[in-house]
Each structure stands twice: as C-alpha cells, then as structure tokens.
Design a protein around this motif. Structure first.
Motif, PDB file in Angstrom:
ATOM      1  N   ILE A   1       0.835  -1.205   0.000  1.00  0.00           N
ATOM      2  CA  ILE A   1       0.000   0.000   0.000  1.00  0.00           C
ATOM      3  C   ILE A   1       0.867   1.250   0.000  1.00  0.00           C
ATOM      4  O   ILE A   1       0.586   2.232  -0.698  1.00  0.00           O
ATOM      5  CB  ILE A   1      -0.948  -0.009   1.217  1.00  0.00           C
ATOM      6  N   ALA A   2       1.958   1.206   0.770  1.00  0.00           N
ATOM      7  CA  ALA A   2       2.839   2.362   0.874  1.00  0.00           C
ATOM      8  C   ALA A   2       3.612   2.618  -0.407  1.00  0.00           C
ATOM      9  O   ALA A   2       3.879   3.776  -0.764  1.00  0.00           O
ATOM     10  CB  ALA A   2       3.814   2.159   2.039  1.00  0.00           C
ATOM     11  N   GLY A   3       3.960   1.534  -1.133  1.00  0.00           N
ATOM     12  CA  GLY A   3       4.839   1.722  -2.275  1.00  0.00           C
ATOM     13  C   GLY A   3       4.240   1.530  -3.649  1.00  0.00           C
ATOM     14  O   GLY A   3       4.707   2.119  -4.623  1.00  0.00           O
ATOM     15  N   GLU A   4       3.178   0.713  -3.768  1.00  0.00           N
ATOM     16  CA  GLU A   4       2.689   0.330  -5.086  1.00  0.00           C
ATOM     17  C   GLU A   4       1.258   0.766  -5.365  1.00  0.00           C
ATOM     18  O   GLU A   4       0.798   0.701  -6.506  1.00  0.00           O
ATOM     19  CB  GLU A   4       2.792  -1.197  -5.246  1.00  0.00           C
ATOM     20  N   SER A   5       0.525   1.164  -4.353  1.00  0.00           N
ATOM     21  CA  SER A   5      -0.877   1.604  -4.503  1.00  0.00           C
ATOM     22  C   SER A   5      -1.742   0.583  -5.248  1.00  0.00           C
ATOM     23  O   SER A   5      -2.369   0.898  -6.267  1.00  0.00           O
ATOM     24  CB  SER A   5      -0.933   2.954  -5.226  1.00  0.00           C
ATOM     25  N   PRO A   6      -1.799  -0.662  -4.763  1.00  0.00           N
ATOM     26  CA  PRO A   6      -2.699  -1.627  -5.401  1.00  0.00           C
ATOM     27  C   PRO A   6      -4.160  -1.263  -5.140  1.00  0.00           C
ATOM     28  O   PRO A   6      -4.473  -0.485  -4.227  1.00  0.00           O
ATOM     29  CB  PRO A   6      -2.337  -2.943  -4.718  1.00  0.00           C
ATOM     30  N   VAL A   7      -5.065  -1.824  -5.920  1.00  0.00           N
ATOM     31  CA  VAL A   7      -6.500  -1.666  -5.681  1.00  0.00           C
ATOM     32  C   VAL A   7      -6.944  -2.799  -4.755  1.00  0.00           C
ATOM     33  O   VAL A   7      -6.807  -3.973  -5.096  1.00  0.00           O
ATOM     34  CB  VAL A   7      -7.292  -1.707  -6.997  1.00  0.00           C
ATOM     35  N   LEU A   8      -7.432  -2.440  -3.587  1.00  0.00           N
ATOM     36  CA  LEU A   8      -7.898  -3.427  -2.620  1.00  0.00           C
ATOM     37  C   LEU A   8      -9.394  -3.629  -2.816  1.00  0.00           C
ATOM     38  O   LEU A   8     -10.175  -2.686  -2.674  1.00  0.00           O
ATOM     39  CB  LEU A   8      -7.624  -2.962  -1.195  1.00  0.00           C
ATOM     40  N   VAL A   9      -9.789  -4.846  -3.138  1.00  0.00           N
ATOM     41  CA  VAL A   9     -11.202  -5.160  -3.375  1.00  0.00           C
ATOM     42  C   VAL A   9     -11.692  -6.044  -2.241  1.00  0.00           C
ATOM     43  O   VAL A   9     -11.229  -7.163  -2.063  1.00  0.00           O
ATOM     44  CB  VAL A   9     -11.395  -5.872  -4.728  1.00  0.00           C
ATOM     45  N   ASP A  10     -12.627  -5.516  -1.454  1.00  0.00           N
ATOM     46  CA  ASP A  10     -13.172  -6.220  -0.298  1.00  0.00           C
ATOM     47  C   ASP A  10     -14.471  -6.890  -0.712  1.00  0.00           C
ATOM     48  O   ASP A  10     -15.457  -6.223  -1.051  1.00  0.00           O
ATOM     49  CB  ASP A  10     -13.419  -5.221   0.832  1.00  0.00           C
ATOM     50  N   THR A  11     -14.492  -8.222  -0.664  1.00  0.00           N
ATOM     51  CA  THR A  11     -15.640  -8.970  -1.191  1.00  0.00           C
ATOM     52  C   THR A  11     -16.600  -9.439  -0.098  1.00  0.00           C
ATOM     53  O   THR A  11     -17.512 -10.209  -0.373  1.00  0.00           O
ATOM     54  CB  THR A  11     -15.163 -10.190  -2.008  1.00  0.00           C
ATOM     55  N   ARG A  12     -16.416  -8.955   1.124  1.00  0.00           N
ATOM     56  CA  ARG A  12     -17.344  -9.294   2.206  1.00  0.00           C
ATOM     57  C   ARG A  12     -18.710  -8.639   1.964  1.00  0.00           C
ATOM     58  O   ARG A  12     -18.809  -7.676   1.191  1.00  0.00           O
ATOM     59  CB  ARG A  12     -16.781  -8.825   3.550  1.00  0.00           C
ATOM     60  N   PRO A  13     -19.754  -9.127   2.629  1.00  0.00           N
ATOM     61  CA  PRO A  13     -21.060  -8.471   2.495  1.00  0.00           C
ATOM     62  C   PRO A  13     -20.979  -6.996   2.855  1.00  0.00           C
ATOM     63  O   PRO A  13     -20.201  -6.592   3.726  1.00  0.00           O
ATOM     64  CB  PRO A  13     -21.943  -9.244   3.483  1.00  0.00           C
ATOM     65  N   SER A  14     -21.798  -6.184   2.208  1.00  0.00           N
ATOM     66  CA  SER A  14     -21.714  -4.737   2.365  1.00  0.00           C
ATOM     67  C   SER A  14     -21.907  -4.294   3.812  1.00  0.00           C
ATOM     68  O   SER A  14     -21.257  -3.354   4.275  1.00  0.00           O
ATOM     69  CB  SER A  14     -22.747  -4.054   1.457  1.00  0.00           C
ATOM     70  N   ALA A  15     -22.793  -4.956   4.557  1.00  0.00           N
ATOM     71  CA  ALA A  15     -23.030  -4.566   5.946  1.00  0.00           C
ATOM     72  C   ALA A  15     -21.780  -4.742   6.792  1.00  0.00           C
ATOM     73  O   ALA A  15     -21.475  -3.916   7.665  1.00  0.00           O
ATOM     74  CB  ALA A  15     -24.183  -5.376   6.529  1.00  0.00           C
TER      75      ALA A  15
ATOM     76  N   PRO B   1     -10.228  -0.566 -12.507  1.00  0.00           N
ATOM     77  CA  PRO B   1      -9.317  -0.459 -13.654  1.00  0.00           C
ATOM     78  C   PRO B   1      -8.740  -1.828 -14.015  1.00  0.00           C
ATOM     79  O   PRO B   1      -8.322  -2.580 -13.133  1.00  0.00           O
ATOM     80  CB  PRO B   1      -8.224   0.485 -13.138  1.00  0.00           C
ATOM     81  N   PHE B   2      -8.730  -2.149 -15.293  1.00  0.00           N
ATOM     82  CA  PHE B   2      -8.250  -3.465 -15.726  1.00  0.00           C
ATOM     83  C   PHE B   2      -6.727  -3.576 -15.687  1.00  0.00           C
ATOM     84  O   PHE B   2      -6.186  -4.673 -15.654  1.00  0.00           O
ATOM     85  CB  PHE B   2      -8.760  -3.775 -17.141  1.00  0.00           C
ATOM     86  N   ASN B   3      -6.037  -2.450 -15.693  1.00  0.00           N
ATOM     87  CA  ASN B   3      -4.569  -2.496 -15.736  1.00  0.00           C
ATOM     88  C   ASN B   3      -3.928  -2.367 -14.363  1.00  0.00           C
ATOM     89  O   ASN B   3      -2.703  -2.385 -14.242  1.00  0.00           O
ATOM     90  CB  ASN B   3      -4.032  -1.395 -16.661  1.00  0.00           C
ATOM     91  N   ALA B   4      -4.727  -2.235 -13.301  1.00  0.00           N
ATOM     92  CA  ALA B   4      -4.163  -2.052 -11.962  1.00  0.00           C
ATOM     93  C   ALA B   4      -3.947  -3.393 -11.276  1.00  0.00           C
ATOM     94  O   ALA B   4      -4.626  -4.389 -11.564  1.00  0.00           O
ATOM     95  CB  ALA B   4      -5.098  -1.183 -11.126  1.00  0.00           C
ATOM     96  N   GLU B   5      -2.997  -3.423 -10.346  1.00  0.00           N
ATOM     97  CA  GLU B   5      -2.776  -4.607  -9.526  1.00  0.00           C
ATOM     98  C   GLU B   5      -3.883  -4.688  -8.480  1.00  0.00           C
ATOM     99  O   GLU B   5      -4.144  -3.731  -7.752  1.00  0.00           O
ATOM    100  CB  GLU B   5      -1.416  -4.530  -8.834  1.00  0.00           C
ATOM    101  N   ILE B   6      -4.542  -5.840  -8.391  1.00  0.00           N
ATOM    102  CA  ILE B   6      -5.656  -6.033  -7.477  1.00  0.00           C
ATOM    103  C   ILE B   6      -5.252  -6.994  -6.364  1.00  0.00           C
ATOM    104  O   ILE B   6      -4.654  -8.043  -6.624  1.00  0.00           O
ATOM    105  CB  ILE B   6      -6.894  -6.569  -8.219  1.00  0.00           C
ATOM    106  N   ILE B   7      -5.566  -6.625  -5.132  1.00  0.00           N
ATOM    107  CA  ILE B   7      -5.406  -7.499  -3.968  1.00  0.00           C
ATOM    108  C   ILE B   7      -6.797  -7.720  -3.381  1.00  0.00           C
ATOM    109  O   ILE B   7      -7.576  -6.777  -3.206  1.00  0.00           O
ATOM    110  CB  ILE B   7      -4.492  -6.874  -2.895  1.00  0.00           C
ATOM    111  N   LEU B   8      -7.129  -8.956  -3.060  1.00  0.00           N
ATOM    112  CA  LEU B   8      -8.454  -9.297  -2.559  1.00  0.00           C
ATOM    113  C   LEU B   8      -8.486  -9.345  -1.031  1.00  0.00           C
ATOM    114  O   LEU B   8      -7.544  -9.831  -0.401  1.00  0.00           O
ATOM    115  CB  LEU B   8      -8.893 -10.651  -3.112  1.00  0.00           C
ATOM    116  N   ILE B   9      -9.565  -8.839  -0.465  1.00  0.00           N
ATOM    117  CA  ILE B   9      -9.849  -8.951   0.966  1.00  0.00           C
ATOM    118  C   ILE B   9     -11.122  -9.778   1.077  1.00  0.00           C
ATOM    119  O   ILE B   9     -12.197  -9.322   0.666  1.00  0.00           O
ATOM    120  CB  ILE B   9     -10.057  -7.568   1.623  1.00  0.00           C
ATOM    121  N   CYS B  10     -11.019 -10.994   1.615  1.00  0.00           N
ATOM    122  CA  CYS B  10     -12.147 -11.926   1.580  1.00  0.00           C
ATOM    123  C   CYS B  10     -12.324 -12.610   2.927  1.00  0.00           C
ATOM    124  O   CYS B  10     -11.410 -12.648   3.753  1.00  0.00           O
ATOM    125  CB  CYS B  10     -11.908 -13.034   0.540  1.00  0.00           C
TER     126      CYS B  10
END
Length: 468
Positions: A265-279, A307-316
């Motif tokens: 997060i500090a160096g690469e600014s990945p996109v963090l996608v959190d897939t837990r329920p919205s609540a 964005p399709f070209n960004a690095e994605i990290i999943l939070i699940c």
C-alpha cells in the motif's frame, strides 16, 4: 436427448449442455469450465462441440480452455474473425450430435457474427433454438455493441431481417433458450423467465410484434442504457484470446501477510477489493479499499468500476478467495496478485488502521433534512430508477458513473452527504469510492430508497422529462 440450462444469476448468463446418445455440446460456456466437464463425465458423455453464439461483451467465454481440455472444436457463425483456431460455420450448416442435429442460423444484428443454433430432434423436427443475444424473453439484443463500423440503426435493420426471416417463421412450440435473463445489460427490458417458446414471444415480445422496419428500429434503439465500461474489453478478449484460467488462479491465490500488504500500500498503490457483504464492510474496512460484495452483482460492478490495468489485492472471508478470483476472471480481470491472509480480521488483530461508514436510519434523514442546509441526498440508482421516484431535490449520481473524475467535482467540503440506492448494496460501494477519493463526510441510509419510501414522509417526486 438431454438439455440442461446452466444459469449464473450474478451475471444473468445462461450456458447450455446438450446431449444425445453419449455425445454432448456446450453452448456459450463461462470461463470456469469445470462444471461442464464434470456434468459430461457424470453422464458418461463426450463433449463433441463448443458453440459460441457471438463475441460476448459481458463475460469471458470458456471456449478456449474447454477446447484445450476436451479437444472439441469451437464453432462460430459466418463472418467470424479470430486469432485462434475455430470452425467457421456456414449459414444452414448442420452438426450431428448423437441422434439429433444442430443447425446454424446466421442472425446478424446484435453483432455481425451473431448466430442462433436450432436443435432438431431425432425425427429432424425443430425442437429448441439457442438464441444467444439475438432474442431474449421479452426483448432482443441491443444493437449498439457493434462488432464492425456500423451504426446502431444499421445493426437494428439487420436484426429486423434476422428475426423475421429466421426466427418468427419457426413453429410456435419451439423452445427459446437465450443467453441471458433478467438484470442483464445486453438488453433493456428482459422478462423474468430464462426460457420461453416462439409462440409466446410472438404474442408478448414488443420487438416481434408486426411492424415495419422503421418502427422496429426506433423501438429497439430508444432508451438503451449506457454501455458498461468493460463490455468492449470483454468483446476484444473473446475475439483475440486469453491465457488459461489456471495461470490466473496460480498468481491470484497467493496469501499476503498484513505487514507485506502494508508495504504494498505504501509503495505500489494496489486496488484493494473487499468482497465481504456490504453490511460487514461498513462496520470496518482497510482505508482506501473498495467494497464489492460477493452477495450482489459482484462481477458486473467490478467490471464497471475497477481499472483493468491495476494490480488487485483481494480482501475476503476465509474460504472465499477462489470464488472471488474466479468471478473476477469471468469478466476479464487477470492482474490479481493475491489476497490478505486471514482477511480483514487479521488486519484488525494486527492493530492496523481501519475506517468505517456511518449508517443512519431513514427516519434520521427525515429529521435532518429540514434543518441542515448543507445536507445533500445522493441517489446512486440508475437514471431510470431515479425517474420513477426520488427524494425531492436529490442528486442522481448513478454508481456506474462514479469513476468519472468530474463526478468528484460535484462535492464540496461543506456538504453532508447522505447516500442511498434501492436497498444498500450499491450505496456501500459508492461510499467506499468516495472515501477512497478523500471524501469522508458521508452517511449511508440503511434500507435505501425502499426504507425512505415506506418508513418516512419525506417529500418525493418523479422526473417527468425522463419518463416521457
């Protein structure tokens, strides 16, 4: 003869398994093909053909992986150009499958290469037609996703000819099996059922009513929703090809520790996608992460917003990593570089910083609205939903438009933003996007428009200009 519709609700997509006398065909498969292989194996059948109705824009097809595993040829209709081997069928060409046959009907209009597949039974009688995006229950495929340099009106004219010369002339009892059901963006008013008959569609589908070509063109081209941003990307991938899903899984199913994620997060600014329920997301999340819960139309919103070209990290949640990844891969995401080991709870236990979204009841909005001149109600539903009824004076900012930088310019520091959608799923996504952009004075209205309408006396209005 055996036919099974394999329906994926979150994409409103229908693939088909057709079998006769130990030979099977798969029509419009999704990218994760294990279900088709397991079904054929359980029935002691061999997959002989893979039929594609057209270059899909709303998902990545599984034709390449399925062909590699089974050796079955990929069949497209006339005029198809690809960068991988296919059998380019002629209009009217028939393919034997056990004791039945499948006939190719070239039906351009949704796209140029669009084709339907007419299944003829053991007595050579038309039994069912797999219509792809040419004909839906209650609708037809939108003609503005051109695979050439034609206007939507020109493609609509082709669709008129295809429907009238190839489809409505079939016997009324022929079963219609389309590629999509309700909720799909490939049409504008798909009915609630996922199959029908030619006779019923001739009676109930607005596009099959007797009319001249000009009236048809106007009917199918007016009121089309915006094209989701990922549609052209998916269509190109389906045309040009893609790598094996197993490679995407290998790269994406890599656990990342809390410390390692903090460094990223500090160096690469990945996109963090959190897939837990919205609540759950609203009660606490990693700052800057985007909520797209698996409990909703996850893949569609990911394709529309990420964005399709960004690095994605999943939070699940533990055990949901593979599902989260596969459903992203279905709409073309391959740049997924792992998941947070232990999920959000691991982040929390490590004492890492968290953020949250303030949730308020609809009646709290009713109390605040008359007394706060800086209160701004932001309705993130689609424009058509907004037009049917909304809070008086509310701003309509559809969720699909929230990645437009101009959207962020609509908000000022003094605004107290109250977000809502229909029920809560989309507004949490919207809140996460706003917070990611540094806008934090946000409250999410619990229950959304449904709660506002049913539980309060807040003045509402319709957008007459949008309903005419």
């Amino acid at each position: 003869m055996f036919i099974q519709q394999l329906y994926t609700s979150c994409l409103s997509e229908a693939a088909y398994y057709v079998e006769s006398n130990g030979e099977a065909a798969i029509i419009d498969p999704l990218r994760d093909v294990s279900e088709y292989i397991e079904l054929a194996s359980s029935r002691n059948a061999t997959i002989k053909y893979i039929f594609e109705t057209h270059f899909h824009a709303d998902f990545i097809s599984g034709h390449l992986d399925l062909a590699k595993i089974t050796g079955a040829p990929i069949v497209f209709g006339p005029g198809t150009q690809t960068r991988y081997p296919i059998h380019k069928a002629a209009d009217g060409e028939r393919f034997s499958l056990g004791d039945i046959s499948i006939e190719v009907l070239h039906t351009p209009g949704h796209t140029l290469e669009s084709s339907c597949y007419l299944l003829r039974d053991e007595q050579d009688r038309p039994h069912a037609i797999f219509t792809g995006d040419t004909l839906f229950v209650g609708d037809v495929g939108r003609p503005d996703l051109s695979s050439g340099h034609l206007s939507k009106e020109e493609l609509a004219a082709m669709l008129f000819e295809s429907l009238n010369h190839k489809i409505v002339v079939l016997p009324d009892n022929v079963i219609v099996y389309p590629a999509h059901g309700p909720g799909s963006s490939c049409g504008k008013q798909l009915g609630p059922e996922t199959f029908s008959t030619i006779g019923i569609q001739k009676q109930t589908n607005y596009a099959l009513k007797e009319q001249n070509m000009d009236a048809f063109i106007q009917a199918v081209t007016e009121g089309l929703p915006e094209i989701p941003q990922y549609f052209p990307i998916n269509a190109r991938i389906n045309k040009e090809g893609y790598g094996p899903l197993e490679e995407v899984l290998k790269k994406g199913l890599q656990p990342i520790s809390v410390a390692a994620l903090q460094q990223k997060i500090a160096g690469e600014s990945p996109v963090l996608v959190d897939t837990r329920p919205s609540a759950e997301f609203g009660n606490g999340f990693i700052p800057g992460s985007i909520s797209i819960g698996l409990d909703g139309r996850y893949a569609e919103w990911a394709g529309s917003l990420l964005p399709f070209n960004a690095e994605i990290i999943l939070i699940c949640h533990d055990g949901k990593e593979e599902e989260s990844l596969i459903r992203l891969a279905r709409v073309g995401f391959e740049n997924i570089h792992g998941y947070l080991k232990g999920g959000f709870s691991a982040w929390q236990k490590a004492g890492a910083p968290i953020d949250l979204i303030i949730e308020v009841e609809a009646d709290e909005l009713a109390m605040d609205l008359p007394h706060d001149p800086n209160l701004l109600v932001v309705d993130v539903r689609k424009s058509a939903e907004f037009a049917e009824g909304h809070v008086q004076g509310a701003m309509n900012l559809p969720l699909a438009d929230m990645n437009d930088p101009a959207s962020m310019a609509l908000f000022e520091d003094h605004h107290n933003i109250y977000l809502h959608c229909a029920g809560g799923y989309r507004s949490i996504i919207a809140a996460s996007l706003l917070k990611r952009q540094g806008i934090h004075n946000i409250r999410n209205i619990s229950g959304g428009w449904n709660a506002i309408k049913e539980q309060t006396g807040i003045p509402v209005e319709k957008e007459a200009s949008m309903l005419n």
